[in-house]
Design an enzyme around this catalytic site. Structure first.
Site, PDB file in Angstrom:
ATOM      1  N   GLU A  54     -48.272   2.307 -73.496  1.00  0.00           N
ATOM      2  CA  GLU A  54     -47.848   2.633 -72.136  1.00  0.00           C
ATOM      3  C   GLU A  54     -47.281   1.387 -71.476  1.00  0.00           C
ATOM      4  OE1 GLU A  54     -50.310   5.036 -69.262  1.00  0.00           O
ATOM      5  OE2 GLU A  54     -50.227   3.142 -68.151  1.00  0.00           O
ATOM      6  N   TYR A 108     -44.464   5.819 -63.543  1.00  0.00           N
ATOM      7  CA  TYR A 108     -43.729   5.495 -62.327  1.00  0.00           C
ATOM      8  C   TYR A 108     -44.476   6.056 -61.143  1.00  0.00           C
ATOM      9  CZ  TYR A 108     -41.966  10.259 -62.859  1.00  0.00           C
ATOM     10  OH  TYR A 108     -41.874  11.615 -63.017  1.00  0.00           O
ATOM     11  N   ARG A 151     -50.903  15.165 -61.988  1.00  0.00           N
ATOM     12  CA  ARG A 151     -50.853  15.494 -60.565  1.00  0.00           C
ATOM     13  C   ARG A 151     -50.393  14.310 -59.754  1.00  0.00           C
ATOM     14  NH1 ARG A 151     -55.929  15.751 -56.664  1.00  0.00           N
ATOM     15  NH2 ARG A 151     -55.457  13.525 -56.865  1.00  0.00           N
ATOM     16  N   ASP A 173     -51.358  10.852 -57.150  1.00  0.00           N
ATOM     17  CA  ASP A 173     -52.000  10.672 -55.846  1.00  0.00           C
ATOM     18  C   ASP A 173     -50.975  10.797 -54.735  1.00  0.00           C
ATOM     19  OD1 ASP A 173     -54.499  10.086 -57.056  1.00  0.00           O
ATOM     20  OD2 ASP A 173     -53.791   8.043 -57.451  1.00  0.00           O
ATOM     21  N   ALA A 231     -52.125  19.626 -61.616  1.00  0.00           N
ATOM     22  CA  ALA A 231     -51.352  19.349 -62.819  1.00  0.00           C
ATOM     23  C   ALA A 231     -51.111  20.608 -63.650  1.00  0.00           C
ATOM     24  CB  ALA A 231     -52.057  18.296 -63.663  1.00  0.00           C
TER      25      ALA A 231
END
Length: 283
Positions: free
Chosen positions: A22, A53, A110, A112, A127
């Site tokens: 990642e 992102y 999902r 924040d 999600a």
């Protein structure tokens, strides 16, 4: 290559462990150093490079540019997509974009709700709703997040696994877990997930230990317990904490491979040094 094909054989005795990494878009916008690091990691033949992102599309244009660079390096890109504050139109545009680029996988999250956004679209609240939407409007293979110690907003691990089941039923192909330092937590999680009737590959999230500050930061934002062996060493943050971390995480990875995972997903923090040392130790 799609997730279902990458992780089709989840028996470590018949398949070498698969590495994935990642990365995140550099805040200063300079990608040269990041991709020097990626070129180092490429020698380990990663099955995926996932790209994070921020929410609400603030860096999605930049993310598209980075995805193109990953593809130019002949690496398999898996962008993250957080649905919070995103409209259906934004999601559809994005998945069309990445499919047209030849990307086959996406990590659906999902996310924040950002604090600095005055207007937030709530076409998607969870999600599983995003997973269902992507499933119905694309051929993308979808990864979802798993939480070995439960999501920070869940009342219990059982409730969190119920939420995971909703994502799986909506069309997910693989589960990538939040980082953890205690393998027993992961082993118990896998047992409970399987008892819930979920048979997808579960890829453990691994984070090399760089500093005490890093550990405290990550564990303050999520349900991640710190084993006593790590607590004892980070109290005074010795100069050799990175060396300790390489040894600790290498042993953690060996135990996970012995358990039967054939995927390890490294949160590199845009550095190749510690991840490389850990992989060299376990190969």
């Amino acid at each position: 290559m799609e997730l279902s094909e990458i992780y089709r054989n989840n028996d470590v005795h018949n398949s070498k462990v698969k590495f994935s990494f990642e990365i995140f878009p550099p805040k200063d916008g300079d990608i040269s150093e990041l991709f020097d690091e990626l070129r180092v990691l490429k020698k380990y033949n990663p099955v995926l490079v996932s790209l994070t992102y921020g929410a609400n599309g603030g860096s999605r244009t930049f993310s598209i540019e980075l995805l193109r660079t990953i593809l130019d390096l002949e690496m398999n890109a898996m962008p993250h997509f957080t649905c919070v504050c995103s409209s259906k139109e934004v999601v559809e545009h994005y998945i069309n974009q990445i499919e047209n680029m030849g990307i086959e996988n996406i990590l659906a999250l999902r996310g924040d709700i950002p604090e600095d956004v005055e207007v937030c679209n709530f076409d998607f609240k969870y999600a599983n709703e995003l997973v269902e939407y992507i499933t119905n409007r694309s051929t993308l293979s979808i990864g979802v997040a798993g939480y070995p110690e439960g999501h920070i907003e869940s009342k219990s691990l059982a409730q969190d696994i119920e939420n995971l089941k909703r994502k799986v039923d909506a069309g997910a192909s693989a589960i990538f877990t939040q980082l953890f330092f205690d393998n027993e937590k992961f082993f118990r999680y896998v047992e409970l997930v399987r008892k819930a009737g979920i048979n997808l590959p579960i890829i453990p999230g691994i984070m090399p230990i760089r500093s005490a500050k890093q550990i405290h930061h990550m564990t303050s934002m999520a349900k991640i317990s710190i084993p006593k062996a790590i607590e004892d060493i980070i109290v005074n943050e010795p100069e050799d904490i990175k060396s300790f971390g390489v040894d600790y995480v290498s042993n953690q990875c060996r135990e996970l491979v012995d358990f039967g995972v054939n995927g390890l997903h490294f949160f590199t923090l845009n550095h190749s040094d510690l991840t490389s040392k850990i992989i060299e130790n376990i190969m």
